[in-house]
Design a protein around this motif. Structure first.
Motif, PDB file in Angstrom:
ATOM      1  N   ILE A 136      -7.380 -48.490  12.518  1.00  0.00           N
ATOM      2  CA  ILE A 136      -8.432 -48.005  11.627  1.00  0.00           C
ATOM      3  C   ILE A 136      -9.619 -47.628  12.492  1.00  0.00           C
ATOM      4  O   ILE A 136     -10.079 -48.411  13.321  1.00  0.00           O
ATOM      5  CB  ILE A 136      -8.828 -49.070  10.584  1.00  0.00           C
ATOM      6  N   GLY A 137     -10.086 -46.408  12.298  1.00  0.00           N
ATOM      7  CA  GLY A 137     -11.205 -45.910  13.093  1.00  0.00           C
ATOM      8  C   GLY A 137     -10.824 -45.797  14.553  1.00  0.00           C
ATOM      9  O   GLY A 137      -9.783 -45.273  14.905  1.00  0.00           O
ATOM     10  N   GLU A 138     -11.693 -46.303  15.431  1.00  0.00           N
ATOM     11  CA  GLU A 138     -11.464 -46.242  16.877  1.00  0.00           C
ATOM     12  C   GLU A 138     -10.847 -47.516  17.431  1.00  0.00           C
ATOM     13  O   GLU A 138     -10.807 -47.714  18.639  1.00  0.00           O
ATOM     14  CB  GLU A 138     -12.798 -45.971  17.600  1.00  0.00           C
ATOM     15  N   ALA A 139     -10.356 -48.399  16.583  1.00  0.00           N
ATOM     16  CA  ALA A 139      -9.745 -49.654  17.038  1.00  0.00           C
ATOM     17  C   ALA A 139      -8.456 -49.365  17.792  1.00  0.00           C
ATOM     18  O   ALA A 139      -7.850 -48.309  17.634  1.00  0.00           O
ATOM     19  CB  ALA A 139      -9.455 -50.554  15.838  1.00  0.00           C
ATOM     20  N   ALA A 140      -8.058 -50.318  18.620  1.00  0.00           N
ATOM     21  CA  ALA A 140      -6.821 -50.176  19.392  1.00  0.00           C
ATOM     22  C   ALA A 140      -5.615 -50.222  18.451  1.00  0.00           C
ATOM     23  O   ALA A 140      -5.591 -51.021  17.509  1.00  0.00           O
ATOM     24  CB  ALA A 140      -6.719 -51.300  20.415  1.00  0.00           C
ATOM     25  N   PRO A 141      -4.624 -49.357  18.683  1.00  0.00           N
ATOM     26  CA  PRO A 141      -3.430 -49.350  17.826  1.00  0.00           C
ATOM     27  C   PRO A 141      -2.641 -50.650  17.938  1.00  0.00           C
ATOM     28  O   PRO A 141      -2.512 -51.218  19.014  1.00  0.00           O
ATOM     29  CB  PRO A 141      -2.606 -48.179  18.361  1.00  0.00           C
ATOM     30  N   GLN A 142      -2.132 -51.106  16.790  1.00  0.00           N
ATOM     31  CA  GLN A 142      -1.335 -52.322  16.740  1.00  0.00           C
ATOM     32  C   GLN A 142       0.070 -51.956  16.296  1.00  0.00           C
ATOM     33  O   GLN A 142       0.253 -51.149  15.390  1.00  0.00           O
ATOM     34  CB  GLN A 142      -1.942 -53.314  15.747  1.00  0.00           C
ATOM     35  N   GLU A 143       1.056 -52.565  16.944  1.00  0.00           N
ATOM     36  CA  GLU A 143       2.449 -52.242  16.607  1.00  0.00           C
ATOM     37  C   GLU A 143       2.857 -52.952  15.322  1.00  0.00           C
ATOM     38  O   GLU A 143       2.429 -54.082  15.050  1.00  0.00           O
ATOM     39  CB  GLU A 143       3.381 -52.651  17.744  1.00  0.00           C
ATOM     40  N   ILE A 144       3.690 -52.271  14.528  1.00  0.00           N
ATOM     41  CA  ILE A 144       4.250 -52.849  13.311  1.00  0.00           C
ATOM     42  C   ILE A 144       5.677 -52.339  13.170  1.00  0.00           C
ATOM     43  O   ILE A 144       5.963 -51.183  13.505  1.00  0.00           O
ATOM     44  CB  ILE A 144       3.399 -52.506  12.067  1.00  0.00           C
ATOM     45  N   ALA A 145       6.563 -53.208  12.727  1.00  0.00           N
ATOM     46  CA  ALA A 145       7.963 -52.815  12.533  1.00  0.00           C
ATOM     47  C   ALA A 145       8.078 -52.016  11.235  1.00  0.00           C
ATOM     48  O   ALA A 145       7.548 -52.420  10.199  1.00  0.00           O
ATOM     49  CB  ALA A 145       8.851 -54.046  12.457  1.00  0.00           C
ATOM     50  N   MET A 146       8.736 -50.881  11.321  1.00  0.00           N
ATOM     51  CA  MET A 146       8.903 -50.054  10.120  1.00  0.00           C
ATOM     52  C   MET A 146       9.981 -50.622   9.209  1.00  0.00           C
ATOM     53  O   MET A 146       9.896 -50.505   8.006  1.00  0.00           O
ATOM     54  CB  MET A 146       9.260 -48.614  10.502  1.00  0.00           C
ATOM     55  N   TYR A 147      11.013 -51.213   9.786  1.00  0.00           N
ATOM     56  CA  TYR A 147      12.132 -51.738   9.007  1.00  0.00           C
ATOM     57  C   TYR A 147      12.370 -53.189   9.371  1.00  0.00           C
ATOM     58  O   TYR A 147      12.157 -53.597  10.510  1.00  0.00           O
ATOM     59  CB  TYR A 147      13.412 -50.936   9.281  1.00  0.00           C
ATOM     60  N   ASP A 148      12.821 -53.975   8.410  1.00  0.00           N
ATOM     61  CA  ASP A 148      13.213 -55.346   8.693  1.00  0.00           C
ATOM     62  C   ASP A 148      14.488 -55.322   9.521  1.00  0.00           C
ATOM     63  O   ASP A 148      15.303 -54.408   9.398  1.00  0.00           O
ATOM     64  CB  ASP A 148      13.474 -56.118   7.386  1.00  0.00           C
ATOM     65  N   GLU A 149      14.677 -56.333  10.354  1.00  0.00           N
ATOM     66  CA  GLU A 149      15.875 -56.380  11.192  1.00  0.00           C
ATOM     67  C   GLU A 149      17.131 -56.550  10.353  1.00  0.00           C
ATOM     68  O   GLU A 149      18.177 -56.023  10.680  1.00  0.00           O
ATOM     69  CB  GLU A 149      15.763 -57.514  12.206  1.00  0.00           C
ATOM     70  N   SER A 150      17.028 -57.285   9.252  1.00  0.00           N
ATOM     71  CA  SER A 150      18.210 -57.521   8.424  1.00  0.00           C
ATOM     72  C   SER A 150      18.606 -56.273   7.639  1.00  0.00           C
ATOM     73  O   SER A 150      19.776 -56.029   7.419  1.00  0.00           O
ATOM     74  CB  SER A 150      17.955 -58.689   7.467  1.00  0.00           C
ATOM     75  N   GLU A 151      17.630 -55.494   7.176  1.00  0.00           N
ATOM     76  CA  GLU A 151      17.927 -54.304   6.383  1.00  0.00           C
ATOM     77  C   GLU A 151      17.284 -53.088   7.025  1.00  0.00           C
ATOM     78  O   GLU A 151      16.072 -52.980   7.082  1.00  0.00           O
ATOM     79  CB  GLU A 151      17.387 -54.471   4.966  1.00  0.00           C
ATOM     80  N   ALA A 152      18.085 -52.171   7.491  1.00  0.00           N
ATOM     81  CA  ALA A 152      17.569 -50.950   8.120  1.00  0.00           C
ATOM     82  C   ALA A 152      17.325 -49.861   7.088  1.00  0.00           C
ATOM     83  O   ALA A 152      16.891 -48.778   7.425  1.00  0.00           O
ATOM     84  CB  ALA A 152      18.539 -50.463   9.171  1.00  0.00           C
ATOM     85  N   ILE A 153      17.599 -50.133   5.828  1.00  0.00           N
ATOM     86  CA  ILE A 153      17.446 -49.117   4.788  1.00  0.00           C
ATOM     87  C   ILE A 153      16.024 -49.146   4.214  1.00  0.00           C
ATOM     88  O   ILE A 153      15.393 -48.117   4.033  1.00  0.00           O
ATOM     89  CB  ILE A 153      18.462 -49.354   3.656  1.00  0.00           C
ATOM     90  N   GLU A 154      15.523 -50.318   3.950  1.00  0.00           N
ATOM     91  CA  GLU A 154      14.244 -50.477   3.267  1.00  0.00           C
ATOM     92  C   GLU A 154      13.120 -50.737   4.271  1.00  0.00           C
ATOM     93  O   GLU A 154      13.323 -51.398   5.283  1.00  0.00           O
ATOM     94  CB  GLU A 154      14.374 -51.667   2.311  1.00  0.00           C
ATOM     95  N   LEU A 155      11.939 -50.199   3.972  1.00  0.00           N
ATOM     96  CA  LEU A 155      10.787 -50.453   4.842  1.00  0.00           C
ATOM     97  C   LEU A 155      10.452 -51.932   4.855  1.00  0.00           C
ATOM     98  O   LEU A 155      10.716 -52.657   3.900  1.00  0.00           O
ATOM     99  CB  LEU A 155       9.581 -49.652   4.359  1.00  0.00           C
ATOM    100  N   SER A 156       9.827 -52.381   5.950  1.00  0.00           N
ATOM    101  CA  SER A 156       9.548 -53.802   6.094  1.00  0.00           C
ATOM    102  C   SER A 156       8.496 -54.264   5.096  1.00  0.00           C
ATOM    103  O   SER A 156       7.633 -53.503   4.668  1.00  0.00           O
ATOM    104  CB  SER A 156       9.085 -54.112   7.517  1.00  0.00           C
TER     105      SER A 156
END
Length: 181
Positions: A88-108
């Motif tokens: 958000i704004g000029e803050a440093a980017p933070q990593e986030i997983a897009m998908y759960d490890e158990s289900e690759a179909i649905e977003l985390s």
């Protein structure tokens, strides 16, 4: 229906030795054509045709310039399959997983929770989505579907630049450069 032609009368004598006439038949095709059209009509009326899923996107005119405060802009960078960074704004980017490890179909669930919290905190939040060349188009579609589910209507698509790549690799350096400019 069918009909069979038979020769008239029986023959005796010399004619008996001659070859008999061949018996011909005639099949009436009208009932079969009626059944074929009835089946065709039945399948046409009972089949549901799939409609293309479309989404309306409002594109502003080319000359329009909208000014938004830095704290009202959330940048979401999709780098590659399953990896994304947000800031958000000029803050440093933070990593986030897009998908759960158990289900690759649905977003985390973490991504969904993040979007819900940030939009609840700031009602003026605009999300800028940047898709890397290494990422799959499916990731973008899944993210936009999530925006629709959460009723997030203020988002924008932008190009993934070398500066975005550098911000992900070395977040501290880009942050200090942007403050100097």
């Amino acid at each position: 229906m069918g009909m069979v032609d038979s020769p008239n009368g029986e023959s005796r004598g010399r004619r008996a030795r001659q070859k008999r006439k061949r018996i011909g038949f005639h099949i009436d095709m009208t009932p079969m054509v009626d059944v074929a059209f009835l089946l065709l009509t039945f399948f046409m009326l009972t089949t549901t045709f799939s409609r293309a899923n479309t989404m309306e996107i409002n594109i502003p005119p080319e000359e329009t310039e909208v000014k938004i405060a830095e704290m009202n802009v959330m940048t979401f960078r999709i780098v590659e399959e399953g990896r994304a960074y947000w800031s958000i704004g000029e803050a440093a980017p933070q990593e986030i997983a897009m998908y759960d490890e158990s289900e690759a179909i649905e977003l985390s669930k973490g991504l969904r929770k993040l979007l819900q919290e940030e939009t609840r905190k700031n009602s003026k939040l605009v999300i800028v989505v940047k898709l890397s060349g290494k990422a799959k188009y499916k990731n973008l579609i899944d993210l936009i579907d999530e925006f629709n589910l959460l009723k997030i209507e203020r988002f924008s698509l932008d190009d993934f630049t070398a500066r975005d790549e550098a911000a992900i690799e070395k977040p501290g350096e880009i942050e200090s450069e942007s403050r100097e400019i």
